[in-house]
Design an enzyme around this catalytic site. Structure first.
Site, short mmCIF file in Angstrom:
data_model
loop_
_atom_site.label_atom_id
_atom_site.label_comp_id
_atom_site.label_asym_id
_atom_site.label_seq_id
_atom_site.Cartn_x
_atom_site.Cartn_y
_atom_site.Cartn_z
N CYS A 186 40.02 43.85 22.42
CA CYS A 186 41.17 42.95 22.55
C CYS A 186 41.90 42.79 21.22
O CYS A 186 41.35 43.04 20.15
CB CYS A 186 40.74 41.60 23.11
SG CYS A 186 39.71 40.64 22.00
N SER B 240 18.92 36.77 64.23
CA SER B 240 19.54 37.82 63.43
C SER B 240 18.84 37.94 62.08
O SER B 240 19.10 38.82 61.31
CB SER B 240 21.01 37.51 63.21
OG SER B 240 21.11 36.35 62.42
N TRP C 206 15.98 38.76 60.99
CA TRP C 206 15.04 39.82 60.59
C TRP C 206 15.51 41.20 60.99
O TRP C 206 14.72 42.09 61.26
CB TRP C 206 13.64 39.52 61.14
CG TRP C 206 13.24 38.11 60.84
CD1 TRP C 206 13.06 37.11 61.75
CD2 TRP C 206 13.04 37.53 59.55
NE1 TRP C 206 12.76 35.94 61.09
CE2 TRP C 206 12.74 36.18 59.74
CE3 TRP C 206 13.11 38.03 58.25
CZ2 TRP C 206 12.49 35.30 58.69
CZ3 TRP C 206 12.86 37.15 57.19
CH2 TRP C 206 12.55 35.82 57.42
N ARG D 241 24.75 39.23 45.77
CA ARG D 241 25.33 37.87 45.71
C ARG D 241 25.65 37.47 44.28
O ARG D 241 26.67 36.84 43.99
CB ARG D 241 24.35 36.84 46.28
CG ARG D 241 24.34 36.80 47.78
CD ARG D 241 23.36 35.74 48.25
NE ARG D 241 23.20 35.83 49.70
CZ ARG D 241 22.11 35.43 50.35
NH1 ARG D 241 21.08 34.93 49.69
NH2 ARG D 241 22.06 35.54 51.65
N ASN E 202 34.04 37.97 60.11
CA ASN E 202 34.19 39.30 59.51
C ASN E 202 35.46 39.98 60.00
O ASN E 202 36.17 40.62 59.24
CB ASN E 202 33.00 40.20 59.85
CG ASN E 202 31.73 39.80 59.12
OD1 ASN E 202 31.78 39.00 58.19
ND2 ASN E 202 30.61 40.35 59.54
N GLU F 169 31.91 43.49 21.55
CA GLU F 169 32.01 44.16 20.23
C GLU F 169 31.57 43.21 19.13
O GLU F 169 30.85 43.60 18.20
CB GLU F 169 33.47 44.59 19.96
CG GLU F 169 34.09 45.48 21.01
CD GLU F 169 34.82 44.68 22.09
OE1 GLU F 169 34.25 43.71 22.63
OE2 GLU F 169 35.96 45.04 22.40
N HIS G 253 32.86 38.22 22.53
CA HIS G 253 33.03 39.47 23.26
C HIS G 253 31.93 40.45 22.85
O HIS G 253 31.24 40.25 21.83
CB HIS G 253 34.41 40.06 22.96
CG HIS G 253 35.52 39.28 23.62
ND1 HIS G 253 36.84 39.61 23.49
CD2 HIS G 253 35.47 38.19 24.43
CE1 HIS G 253 37.58 38.76 24.19
NE2 HIS G 253 36.77 37.88 24.77
C1 AOF Z 1 36.84 42.71 24.88
N1 AOF Z 1 35.50 42.53 24.92
O1 AOF Z 1 33.68 41.58 25.71
C2 AOF Z 1 35.75 40.98 26.62
C3 AOF Z 1 37.15 41.20 26.59
O2 AOF Z 1 39.25 34.17 26.90
P1 AOF Z 1 38.81 35.20 25.93
O3 AOF Z 1 39.25 34.94 24.52
O4 AOF Z 1 37.34 35.49 25.98
O5 AOF Z 1 39.57 36.53 26.31
C4 AOF Z 1 39.38 37.08 27.56
C5 AOF Z 1 40.15 38.37 27.65
O6 AOF Z 1 39.67 39.25 26.64
C6 AOF Z 1 39.90 39.07 28.97
O7 AOF Z 1 40.84 38.72 29.95
C7 AOF Z 1 40.03 40.52 28.57
O8 AOF Z 1 41.38 40.90 28.47
C8 AOF Z 1 39.40 40.50 27.21
N2 AOF Z 1 37.96 40.55 27.39
N3 AOF Z 1 37.65 42.06 25.74
O9 AOF Z 1 37.31 43.49 24.06
C9 AOF Z 1 34.92 41.71 25.75
N4 AOF Z 1 35.19 40.10 27.49
ZN ZN Z 2 37.55 41.04 22.32
#
Ligand code: AOF
Ligand code: ZN
Length: 357
Positions: free
Chosen positions: A77, A170, A172, A186, A297, A53, A51
Site C-alpha cells: 500500500c 437432515s 446426518w 464458516r 437457497n 510487509e 500489514h
Molecule cells: C498491504 N498489506 O497486509 C494489507 C493491505 O485500514 P488499513 O490502513 O489497514 O488499510 C487497509 C487497506 O490497505 C486495504 O483496503 C488494502 O487496500 C490494503 N491492505 N495492504 O500492503 C496488507 N492488509
Molecule cells: Zn500496507
C-alpha cells in the site's frame, strides 16, 4: 529465480488471518536477503493491525534486508490508513526487488504502491500466481468492485440431490470429516445466514460470531432455539409486523441475547433478499455463508458468488421434492442456472464440489 513457490507460501501465511482481517484483504509476505535466503515472514493478523510487509520487515535488524527481495500476494500500500504506507518501509529497508501477486483493487492504492516502488529504483515483478492470489481475496475483490457482500451457499445433499429425508431429518447426510470442513469454511465468512424454517426444523447451533436469521413472521423461539445461544444475531423480519405484535420479543431479551431486529420489505411470502444484502453490507458484514433449506437457497441463487456442494453417496429416492435449490422449474435444460466446477475435494466418504458463476 522462480517465485511461484514463495508466492504459494505467502498465500498460506495470509490464510492465518482468515476470520480476523475483514474488511481488509488476506496478505502474507516473505523476505529474502541478498543471497536469496528466507530471513523473515509475516502476515496481516487482524484488521487495524500492521500489514503483512510491516510485520515481516519489523522482525529484522538494521541492514539485514538491504539488497534483498520481498514477496507479497497483494501490491504494497501507498496510503496512510490505520498504519503508514508499506511501500515507504520497503524503500527505507533498501529492498532491491519486490514480487507482487496481484494489484490492489482498493481505489486509494490501485497501482500507486507499485509506482512508488519503481520510482525509488526497486525492480517490481507483477502478477506472479495471479489467479491463486485473486481467488484468495475473492471477497475483498467483490467488496471493492461491487460494493456489496460476497455470497456463498453451502449445501449437503444425497446422491439424488435431497437435503433431507421425508421425516425432515437432515443432520446426518454427510459424515464427520465433511462437517469438520464446514467449520473451516464458516471461518472464512463474516456471517452465516439461515432461515426460520431451518432453525425450527433442525434447531442448529451454527457457532459463529455473526448470524443472520431470516424470520419473516418472527416464528423462531428467541428464548430457547440453539441458534440464539452464541454470537451476535441479526434477525430480518417483515417490516409490516407492528411493535405491539405478540411475537415481538421483549427488548430486555434482545439485549441479553445480542439480537438485533432488522425490519425488511417482503415480496409475497418472502423477505426481499436484495434488501437483506444491502443492509448487512451497511452493518459491515462483507461476506455470508448461507446454510439453509431449498427455499432460501433458491431465492439466494441469483446473488450467489460461490456454492460449496457436499455430496454423500446415499440415495433416498423420491421424497416430495426436498431439493437443495427449490425455486422455479426450468422447463428445458436451456433455462437452467449454470455454474462452473472450480475444484473438487474428497472428504471420505463424501465429495465436495466448489462452484462459481
Ligand atoms: C498491504 N498489506 O497486509 C494489507 C493491505 O485500514 P488499513 O490502513 O489497514 O488499510 C487497509 C487497506 O490497505 C486495504 O483496503 C488494502 O487496500 C490494503 N491492505 N495492504 O500492503 C496488507 N492488509
Ligand atoms: Zn500496507
Amino acid at each position: 529465480m522462480k517465485y511461484e513457490a514463495l508466492m504459494r507460501k505467502c498465500i498460506e501465511l495470509a490464510r492465518g488471518g482468515e476470520g480476523k482481517v475483514s474488511p481488509n484483504p488476506l496478505v502474507g509476505c516473505v523476505v529474502l536477503n541478498k543471497d536469496n535466503e528466507i530471513i523473515s515472514t509475516g502476515f496481516h493478523r487482524k484488521c487495524g493491525e500492521n500489514h503483512a510487509e510491516r510485520n515481516a520487515l519489523l522482525k529484522l535488524s538494521a541492514g539485514e534486508a538491504a539488497g534483498g527481495t520481498l514477496i507479497v500476494n497483494l501490491e504494497p500500500c501507498s496510503h496512510y490508513g490505520k498504519t503508514p504506507p508499506c511501500a515507504d518501509l520497503i524503500i527505507e529497508k533498501k529492498i532491491k526487488r519486490v514480487i507482487v501477486g496481484m494489484h490492489d483493487v482498493n481505489p486509494i492504492v490501485r497501482g500507486s504502491g507499485i509506482k512508488r516502488l519503481r520510482e525509488a529504483g526497486i525492480e517490481v515483478i507483477e502478477n506472479v500466481l495471479e489467479d491463486e492470489c485473486r481467488e484468495l481475496n475473492e471477497i475483498f475483490i467483490k467488496n471493492m468492485q461491487k460494493r456489496s457482500a460476497f455470497v456463498a451457499i453451502k449445501t449437503a445433499v444425497t446422491l439424488d440431490g435431497k437435503i433431507a429425508a421425508k421425516n425432515g431429518s437432515s443432520k446426518w447426510i454427510t459424515s464427520a470429516a465433511a462437517r469438520e470442513e464446514v467449520k473451516h469454511i464458516r471461518n472464512k465468512y463474516d456471517a452465516i445466514l439461515t432461515s426460520s424454517a431451518t432453525v425450527i426444523a433442525d434447531n442448529p447451533t451454527m457457532a459463529h460470531k455473526n448470524k443472520i436469521i431470516i424470520d419473516r413472521e418472527l416464528k423462531t423461539d428467541f428464548y430457547n432455539a440453539n441458534i440464539y445461544s452464541n454470537g451476535d444475531k441479526f434477525v430480518f423480519y417483515d417490516k409490516n409486523i407492528q411493535p405491539d405484535n405478540s411475537k415481538m420479543p421483549p427488548k430486555s431479551l434482545l439485549e441479553e441475547k445480542h439480537i438485533r431486529l432488522c425490519p425488511a420489505p417482503a415480496v409475497g411470502d418472502k423477505i426481499d433478499f436484495k434488501s437483506v444484502l444491502d443492509e448487512i453490507y451497511k452493518i459491515g458484514i462483507m461476506s455470508v455463508l448461507v446454510e439453509a433449506g431449498g427455499k432460501l437457497n433458491g431465492s439466494v441463487l441469483p446473488y450467489a458468488d460461490k456454492i460449496y456442494q457436499f455430496i454423500a453417496p446415499k440415495i433416498l429416492g423420491d421424497n416430495e421434492g426436498l431439493s437443495c435449490f427449490d425455486f422455479r422449474k426450468a422447463d428445458s435444460i436451456g433455462e437452467a442456472d449454470i455454474f462452473k466446477i472450480k475444484r473438487t475435494e474428497f472428504f471420505p466418504p463424501d465429495l465436495m464440489l466448489v462452484l462459481e458463476k
